[in-house]
Structures are given as C-alpha cells and as structure tokens.
Motif scaffolding. Structure first.
Motif, PDB file in Angstrom:
ATOM      1  N   SER A 143      -2.688   7.120  -4.233  1.00 23.64           N
ATOM      2  CA  SER A 143      -3.773   8.084  -4.412  1.00 23.64           C
ATOM      3  C   SER A 143      -3.210   9.442  -4.801  1.00 23.64           C
ATOM      4  CB  SER A 143      -4.593   8.193  -3.134  1.00 23.64           C
ATOM      5  OG  SER A 143      -5.120   6.929  -2.781  1.00 23.64           O
ATOM      6  N   SER A 144      -4.053  10.248  -5.473  1.00 25.65           N
ATOM      7  CA  SER A 144      -3.523  11.483  -6.055  1.00 25.65           C
ATOM      8  C   SER A 144      -3.858  12.751  -5.291  1.00 25.65           C
ATOM      9  CB  SER A 144      -4.032  11.636  -7.492  1.00 25.65           C
ATOM     10  OG  SER A 144      -5.449  11.734  -7.512  1.00 25.65           O
TER      11      SER A 144
ATOM     12  N   SER B 126       4.281  -2.639 -10.912  1.00 22.24           N
ATOM     13  CA  SER B 126       3.077  -3.454 -11.042  1.00 22.24           C
ATOM     14  C   SER B 126       2.819  -4.350  -9.840  1.00 22.24           C
ATOM     15  CB  SER B 126       3.175  -4.324 -12.302  1.00 22.24           C
ATOM     16  OG  SER B 126       4.315  -5.162 -12.249  1.00 22.24           O
TER      17      SER B 126
ATOM     18  N   GLN C 114       0.844  -1.193   0.000  1.00 24.61           N
ATOM     19  CA  GLN C 114       0.000   0.000   0.000  1.00 24.61           C
ATOM     20  C   GLN C 114       0.885   1.251   0.000  1.00 24.61           C
ATOM     21  OE1 GLN C 114      -2.343  -1.322   3.699  1.00 24.61           O
ATOM     22  NE2 GLN C 114      -3.867  -0.175   2.548  1.00 24.61           N
TER      23      GLN C 114
ATOM     24  N   LYS D 259      -2.020   0.926  -5.296  1.00 23.35           N
ATOM     25  CA  LYS D 259      -2.277   2.217  -5.929  1.00 23.35           C
ATOM     26  C   LYS D 259      -1.824   3.367  -5.040  1.00 23.35           C
ATOM     27  CE  LYS D 259      -6.042   5.129  -7.656  1.00 23.35           C
ATOM     28  NZ  LYS D 259      -7.513   5.264  -7.813  1.00 23.35           N
TER      29      LYS D 259
END
Length: 476
Positions: free
Chosen positions: A341-342, A335, A300, A339
C-alpha cells in the motif's frame, strides 16, 4: 625475541578489531557506546552479566558462545487448538496472558529453559561487540534497562531462547526512554517471542545490517515461519531500519506503533524474502516512510490495517527532496508477493530532518547487497554499495546537505562494513596499529604520521610507527 614478536603481532592485530566498525546514524545517531574504554573480554557467563549491567563505559568483546541453557523449569499455560504445539508444530503459551478465547486449551505443565524469561540487563555506555562472527549469546536475550542510553550492539548473534514457547523470552528488548541505540550486523534466530521489542515508554534506535532468521519448526502460525518478529509500540518511538534481512517470518515484521500514539519510522533498503504472512503492520499515529525496500515471495508486504493508515507511506515521490536532497526511493515487489500500500499523507517526512541513511541504494540492488552483508559473519567484509541515482530535481534540493550521500559526512557515517571504521581518520588515513592492506581489504591504505603501512603477510598489512620497538623487532 621470537615470542616477543609473536605477542606484539597478536596484540596489535587484536587492537584493530576492538573498536566499533562504522558510525551510528539515523535515529541512533550519536551512539558511541563504550568509546575508547579499554576492551574487556568476558570468559564466563557471570562475567558477561556483570560487565553488561552497570552504566560504566565499557567495550565488551565476545569471542565465543555464552550458553545459558540447560536448567529447566515448568509452569502452567495453554495451547492453541487450531495451531497446536502438541500436534501441528505450533508454540505453547507460558502463563495466562495469552490464554483467553475459545481457541485456547489449558496446559497444566509446560517445560521450558529457565534462562529465557529473564534477559541480561544492559546499562548505558556499552559497546557489545562480536569478534570474527564468534560472539554468540544462547538461551538469553539482552534487555536495555529503562532510561539507559548510548548502547551499540554489533556483530552478535542471539539465539535459542525457548523457541517453542511464547513468553519464553525475547531476543532484544528496550525497556523505555532509551536513546542513542545502534544494533548493527547482528543475527536473531530461534526465539520464543519477539526478536526485537520496544516497550511502552518508547526508544530511539537504528537497526541496520541485521539478519532476522525466522526458520523454525515451532511457529505460532504453524507454517515453519516465526511470527513474533519486531514490535515498536511505545510513546514517541523513533526507529531507523536500514539494510536488514527479514526471511521466513510470518508477522509483525515489523509492527509499527499503536493507535493514538505518535511515532516515527524510516524503513529503507531492507530485504524481505520467503514470508508466509505479513511484513509491515501499522497503526494510527505511526508516521512511516517505507522506501527502497525489496519484497520477494512475501504474502503480504503490509497488513490490511496498515493499508488504511494514511501516514504509512511507501510512495513518497519528491517529498524527500527538501529533506534528504534526493527523491524518495521506489520499493520493489515481485510478482509472487502481495500488494504494498502507498499511503497519502507524506507531510511528516519533513520532520525526519537530516536523518537519511548513508549510501541509500535502489531497490533493484537491495537483495544482492543485503544478502551479502547482513549478519555477524559479514561485518567488515565488504565495500560501500553503489548509491541510488538522484534526479535533477532531487539534486537541486539542497536544504539538507548533510544528508547527501556524496558528502564527507555521509561517507564518514556509512553503514557499509569496511568503508570507514573508527580506526580510520576523517582524512582517510588509518590510525596506528590499524589494518592498511591485504588481499580483499577495502579500507584506507595510507597511515597517519609517523606510522607507515607494513606488510605482515599477503592478507594483512598494518600501520606501524617507524621508530617503534614493534617495527624494530620485525626487522623492518
């Protein structure tokens, strides 16, 4: 005469290693530590403790391991049922602060090393410098006392602080109200609780080129990854995190802020690798620009909670242009990682002022650069990284010229170990007795007058006064 020459050589060579390498930048800018104070080299634990504790301006050289371990104590605490220290490779929890909840089982007696819970106090105006990768403090952490400022810790390893016991000690803590703090090229490993923690009154600091080594067989998450990595939850925290190496850690890497408390963070060019848990955790009030970082095999990159914080920004785009004179750098997530986050509210970036790091690099270059340069043994061993490419739009945004990596100011403040040291002048010439050449050397090769560069051997050339007794003794 032979003895005199050898003594002079030794003294001169030592002098070039007795100053801070590089210049503090980011939120730690302005730190000069002990400055030009005559260096002291403690030889005992008691001497080290004495030198650290007051506010006297000091340059403290650590050229050996200071081992505080060996005296044990015992106390009550608890063990987590689902991640037990007794059977699953977990950690004990000393005292009762963490012992609530149905998952905790009381333990009447936990044996721990007595040195760990009480850190070495550090006052203002200190340069704490590891020499040649040999500066190690074992069994105790460092605690920058409340209100202390102007502290540089460089090239030091902090290790073996009750690694199997939460509340057994922290690696480095800042008690609050601390400013002008620079922690550079250090290593943290085998610590019971936090590698680095800032307490409730906050701090202003730069952490750069450090290694946070989480490999352990006593983990709070029972996965051989240290959990308690880094926590900054104080009032008005301001931290720059640049080119650090986080590996085999499973949480709070780092934890940014707490709900309702304003704080600012710039995390750039850090490398996160092999993490069975989360890297960034962020809370309401944390304004964090996360750019140019690389994540490889990180479960994460940020927590779900951080994903809901609009000012946790990892895709700032052109919001950096008017501030740093360049676009914000993209992060790299492989990969095998989760993810990143933005975030969506990048307006706070304007408040970062000219606190850009020197020589920011593209995320694709971060892994190789950081692994080659982070930690005490790499101090002074490399040259500057290639700067990140700038877009035309970013290059035309010149409202913050001092932050551009092409300026002399950025070059003078570089975090790259051998690009510029305090032994070199702003004109690029090395000072008297500084190194000026040798195989693998990347620093200045010209000397400030009246000194000239004299070859001692294939590995070391030094700036020597042409009229000095030292030069005459060498027969040069």
């Amino acid at each position: 005469m032979r003895f005199e020459i050898i003594a002079l050589l030794a003294a001169a060579a030592t002098s070039s290693a007795q100053s801070v390498i590089g210049t503090a930048y980011g939120y730690g800018a302005g730190a000069t530590g002990g400055g030009d104070a005559t260096p002291v080299t403690p030889t005992t634990n008691a001497e080290l403790e004495k030198y650290l504790a007051d506010d006297t301006k000091r340059v403290i050289l650590l050229n050996r391991e200071f081992d505080f371990t060996g005296t044990t104590m015992s106390g009550a605490g608890c063990d987590k049922t689902t991640c037990s220290a007794q059977s699953n490779g977990g950690q004990y929890y000393l005292g009762d602060l963490s012992c609530g909840g149905s998952d905790m089982t009381s333990v009447s007696s936990i044996t721990y090393d007595a040195a760990g819970p009480t850190a070495l106090k550090v006052g203002s105006n200190k340069s704490i410098l590891g020499v040649g990768g040999k500066g190690v403090i074992k069994g105790k952490g460092l605690s920058i006392v409340k209100g202390a400022s102007n502290v540089i810790i460089q090239g030091v390893e902090l290790t073996t602080i009750n690694p199997g016991i939460v509340w057994g000690g922290d690696g480095l803590d800042m008690q609050g109200g601390n400013t002008k703090i620079w922690v550079d090229h250090c290593k943290f490993s085998l610590v019971g609780r936090m590698f680095v923690v800032s307490h409730y009154d906050g701090a202003e600091a730069t952490l750069s080129n450090n290694e946070f080594d989480g490999v352990t067989d006593t983990s709070a998450t029972c996965n051989d990854n240290h959990y308690w990595t880094m926590m900054m939850i104080g009032k008005t925290e301001k931290f720059t995190l640049d080119k650090n190496y986080f590996h085999h850690v499973s949480g709070r890497a780092p934890k940014l802020g707490q709900d309702g408390v304003d704080s600012y963070f710039h995390a750039i060019n850090n490398y996160f690798e092999e993490m069975k848990g989360h890297a960034f955790d962020a809370y309401t009030g944390a304004r964090a620009l996360v750019e140019g970082n690389a994540f490889v095999a990180v479960d994460q990159p940020n927590t779900q909670h951080a994903a809901g914080i609009s000012t946790f920004v990892s895709n700032g785009g052109n919001a950096c242009s008017s501030v740093f004179g360049r676009a914000c750098l993209e992060n790299s997530v492989d990969s095998s990682s989760g993810k990143l986050s933005s975030g969506s509210s990048s307006g706070f970036i304007a408040q970062l002022g000219n606190l850009d790091v020197p020589n920011p690099i593209e995320a694709s270059k971060v892994a190789a650069y950081v692994k080659a340069n982070a930690g005490p043994s790499k101090l002074g061993a490399s040259s500057s990284p290639a700067p990140a490419a700038t877009t035309t739009a970013a290059a035309s945004a010149t409202s913050a010229p001092a932050a551009k990596t092409t300026t002399a100011a950025a070059a003078a403040a570089t975090s790259a170990p051998a690009a510029l040291t305090e032994s070199a002048s702003s004109a690029g010439a090395a000072k008297l007795y500084a190194q000026c050449g040798g195989l693998g050397f990347n620093g200045a090769t010209e000397c400030e007058a009246p000194a000239t560069c004299v070859k001692m051997n294939d590995w070391y050339s030094q700036c020597i006064n042409s009229s000095s007794k030292f030069r005459r003794a060498l027969g040069r």
